[in-house]
Design a protein around this motif. Structure first.
Motif: not given
Lengths: 132, 132, 132, 132, 132, 132
Positions: B36-38, B40-41, B43-44
């Motif tokens: 999820r962090f990847f 989100l990264d 998407q940012t």
């Protein structure tokens, strides 16, 4: 593009030799503060109220958020010797990633690469005498 | 003397391959927080109230003051694709330099070297799928 | 001399209110990246391959070496709820101190002060909904 | 628990006075390097190839990932004067949050609080003469 | 495992050439803030109320706690030219180690290796024109 | 806006009391690593190959680039006791400012404010027993 991680086993061994040689050189110097610091560093990870596995995981996550590849490789090796399994490694990695942010990702890649090498026998963990 | 920057095009490609391979390996792992962090990264940096160019410049300056060469190289590539020209690059560099201090200079040298390679066609920017 | 630590229970409560209020304000905003990051942050510390106690200790040490008093106070509270005892706290503190250096000492003082308050009932740990 | 953010308008004004007074005191000192650094800092954010709004956003995100509340407050004020709207602020915040990690969250809370005060007229942005 | 330190004299020279070439390239660019920053950086270490030796030691310790290998190598060279002897180097290293913690150790190893090379004539310190 | 610096003499004294009390509390704890670290920290600044004045200046600049107000205030006090004069202070400040960047400025303001208080007799330097 910092060098590292994407090197073969030769480079891992070369680094291990360098670390061992320089630690000896530093400890041969007549500076009591530096020597005591190295001794204290070793003492920090000994079993106490917390076991070695937990302490090494703490050292690993601290090294990841401070983004020091050498320290990360050292603690990945120590964690593995203390019995940390792959799922546990990734949960520790996830804490470091969320606390430290995407800036941790390049170090995560190199940590996973080093872990892969350890598991495949391509790398050996650093010795116990003096570390980081 | 951290390795990096002063490597030829081979090393740039080798690094690109390493990043791609390790990202795939990390995302294949069954750890939802990391995945999820990847996501989100990625998407940012999508266009929103701010356009992609501005967001990539923000990512570049953040990476410079935090002094992560891999992240800097990634965002230099993305900025260039988003149309950032050389004068704009140097103004972004100047903000990073003044906010972050002379400690940023070695990273600035490697950033300019990477930009030079991109402009001369000696390097290719990293792919879009997963980054940093 | 950063304010903090040497404040009475009123200030602790005032800070708790501030955090709660601002978290609500931030999550009310229509920004999906920020909201997802907050959700991911909460998910990170849930029990998995590592238990909650270990994960909170990881969060605590990461916060100490990165020297964020608010994050330290939060994780001290969470660790205590997860059953971390005083000896275990000090061993975690010792890892942070040795990895992070004397620059961690002012934060250690405030961490111990906060722990003292928690143990004496003068402070209450932050709520679970959203954190850091 | 670092003091800040959860203070009333009085504290904001008190801080503004302190900054102005200390800047004057520092610039009155006969140290050319310090004075030139302050002048360079002001010059950095002037319009050039990038406009003032973009440069102030770069300064804001750099300040957030380096976690300096005073610098964040300064750049939030400058961004607002340069026409940054609330959605744009939150997208800049989201870049800082994802790059810098959850350790940025306490500063995000104080940034949003300061922005709220600016929008409600409870705080005034810092003057232009000398900054950070 | 960041590359560095454990390289032969060739790599040291290669790095020196890279730094010189990139500094020229950066200063040839029409960006006044960057150029002024480089000039200010040089001015900072000139003799004044404090002598060059003390200022270079300050630059060295600052570089060590901020963990920048290139900056450390530069200041080790400058310190040596200013007459810092081996015992003095190790006392400066000890301050950096205690303030910055064990995370400094890998950089200490590379600093000592570079100092060894300088003393054995295997490396030459960086030139004066532009630095860090 | 971190609290600090712009506080009156009462707050300075209150902080000194807090530090003394917490140091005692920490050293009373049965944790040998923490105690040894505190002892080592004190030993670091004793006269050796470098004199106390130089070592305290090193500690001051290290604290400034790492941006720790408590540590800065401590070392400003120690430097003054070791005979550092105002011009020398500002040259040390200038090294910290150029190496660490504009992010150091808020800490510089508080350092100068603390120095002003020491010179006017409004503040007393921290005691010698245990520090930072």
């Amino acid at each position: 593009m910092s060098g590292g991680g994407n090197d073969g086993g030769d480079r891992v061994r070369e680094f291990g030799d360098f670390r061992k040689r320089m630690n000896e050189r530093i400890l041969a110097e007549d500076n009591q503060v530096v020597r005591r610091f190295f001794a204290l560093d070793t003492q920090t990870y000994r079993a106490g109220a917390l076991d070695v596995k937990t302490k090494e995981l703490l050292g690993l996550v601290a090294s990841m958020v401070l983004r020091c590849d050498d320290c990360i490789a050292y603690h990945v090796g120590q964690c593995r010797e203390a019995g940390v399994n792959r799922d546990e490694f990734f949960e520790a990695f996830s804490v470091a990633l969320v606390v430290g942010g995407s800036i941790v990702i390049p170090h995560l890649r190199r940590a996973v690469d080093f872990l892969d090498r350890l598991e495949s026998g391509d790398a050996v963990p650093a010795g116990h005498a003096t570390h980081d």
